[in-house]
Design an enzyme around this catalytic site. Structure first.
Site, short mmCIF file in Angstrom:
data_model
loop_
_atom_site.label_atom_id
_atom_site.label_comp_id
_atom_site.label_asym_id
_atom_site.label_seq_id
_atom_site.Cartn_x
_atom_site.Cartn_y
_atom_site.Cartn_z
N ASP A 70 -7.64 -14.78 16.87
CA ASP A 70 -6.55 -15.59 17.46
C ASP A 70 -6.48 -15.34 18.97
O ASP A 70 -5.57 -14.69 19.47
CB ASP A 70 -5.23 -15.22 16.78
CG ASP A 70 -4.09 -16.16 17.15
OD1 ASP A 70 -4.37 -17.24 17.71
OD2 ASP A 70 -2.93 -15.81 16.87
N HIS A 92 -3.74 -20.09 18.45
CA HIS A 92 -2.83 -21.01 17.75
C HIS A 92 -1.85 -21.70 18.69
O HIS A 92 -1.09 -22.57 18.26
CB HIS A 92 -2.09 -20.29 16.61
CG HIS A 92 -1.02 -19.34 17.05
ND1 HIS A 92 -1.21 -17.98 17.17
CD2 HIS A 92 0.28 -19.55 17.38
CE1 HIS A 92 -0.09 -17.40 17.54
NE2 HIS A 92 0.84 -18.33 17.68
N SER A 103 4.32 -15.60 21.33
CA SER A 103 2.89 -15.68 21.02
C SER A 103 2.07 -15.91 22.27
O SER A 103 2.45 -16.67 23.17
CB SER A 103 2.62 -16.83 20.04
OG SER A 103 2.86 -16.45 18.72
#
Length: 260
Positions: free
Chosen positions: A120, A73, A212
Site C-alpha cells: 500500500d 489506496h 492515510s
C-alpha cells in the site's frame, strides 16, 4: 534492505478472505491522530495533504521537490497536493498547492480487493516543483528498518475521535513506539506481511480516518506510511499498521530516477 516483499498472494490469504477473516478492519480512506495534540506549526515540513477540490482525502509525505509518497489506496482520478499547510481553514504563508501529474502505485498493489493492504504505497509526481525552505522540505528515507521500541511521530488532519468522527482544523501530532513483528502479528493474525510495521502506544495514540498516506517519522527518518488498522481506532492492543519504507527504498528511488 530496500527489497520489496514478494507480490504473490498466498493460498492461505485467499482462504482468509473467503472466510471473511478481514471483518472489523478498515483501510482508512483519507485514515486520524487519536490521543495527540496540535503540532507545533510547520514542525513537520514534509507533511502533505491530498485534496479533491476542497475535500481532504489523504495525507502524504514530500520526498523530493516534485515527489510525494502516500498510500496506494489514496489514488484518485484528479486531485492536488498541498504543502506547507498547518490550518486547513486559513492560508499559511508557506502554503502551496500543486496539481498531480502522475500517480504511480506499487506494481504489486491489488486495486481489485479493498481488504488487501499489501504494498500500500504510491508515488505522486507533481506538475511543478515545490518551493523548498525551512517550512517545506523533503524528509529523508530510512536506510535501515526501525527498531522495536523506537519512538516515532505520526501526524495528520484525520479525525480525533473514533468511532464518531471529529476532524480538526490544524495538523495534529502524536508519539508512538514501534511494535515487534510478533506483537503486530498477534494483534492481526494472518494479516501482517514483511512490508508492514506496527506502531502504537499504551494511551491509544493512533492514526485514523483522514490520516492515510501520512508519515511515520522516527529520529528524523521516514519509516512508514499510514495504511490501515482497527475500527474503531485507538485500541492499545490494536496498533496502527504502516507500509514499511525500508522494504521499498529501491522501488522508490528507481521510480523517481526513471522519471526525473
Amino acid at each position: 534492505m530496500g527489497r520489496p516483499p514478494p507480490c504473490a498472494i498466498q493460498p492461505w490469504i485467499l482462504l482468509l478472505l473467503f472466510m471473511g477473516a478481514w471483518a472489523g478492519l478498515t483501510r482508512a480512506q483519507g485514515s486520524k491522530i487519536l490521543e495527540g495534540r496540535e503540532c507545533i506549526p510547520h514542525s513537520q515540513p514534509w507533511q502533505a495533504a491530498l485534496f479533491q477540490g476542497e475535500r481532504l482525502i489523504c495525507g502524504g509525505v514530500l520526498v523530493g521537490d516534485r515527489w510525494v509518497l502516500t498510500a496506494a489506496h489514496c489514488k484518485k482520478q484528479k486531485y492536488s497536493v498541498r504543502l506547507g499547510d498547518h490550518s486547513l481553514q486559513s492560508r499559511d504563508q508557506p502554503e502551496q498547492e500543486i496539481q498531480v501529474a502522475q500517480s504511480i502505485q506499487h506494481p504489486c498493489y491489488n486495486n481489485s480487493n479493498p481488504e488487501d493492504h499489501s504494498h500500500d504505497i504510491m508515488l505522486i509526481r507533481l506538475q511543478n516543483s515545490a518551493n523548498l525552505g525551512d517550512k517545506v522540505k523533503p524528509v529523508q528515507l530510512a536506510n535501515l528498518c526501525p527498531k522495536v521500541g523506537q519512538k516515532c511521530i505520526i501526524s495528520g488532519w484525520g479525525t480525533v475521535t473514533s468511532p464518531q468522527e471529529n476532524f480538526p482544523n490544524t495538523l495534529n501530532c502524536a508519539e508512538v513506539k514501534i511494535y515487534s513483528q510478533n506483537k503486530c502479528e498477534r494483534a492481526y493474525p494472518g494479516k501482517i506481511t514483511e512490508g508492514m510495521v506496527c506502531a502504537g502506544s499504551s494511551n491509544g495514540a493512533d492514526t485514523c480516518q483522514g490520516d492515510s498516506g501520512g508519515p511515520l517519522v522516527c529520529d528524523g527518518m521516514l519509516q512508514g506510511i499510514t495504511s490501515w488498522g482497527s475500527d474503531p481506532c485507538g485500541k492499545p492492543e490494536k496498533p496502527g499498521v504502516y507500509t514499511k519504507i525500508c522494504r521499498y527504498t529501491t522501488w522508490i528511488k528507481k521510480t523517481m530516477d526513471n522519471r526525473d
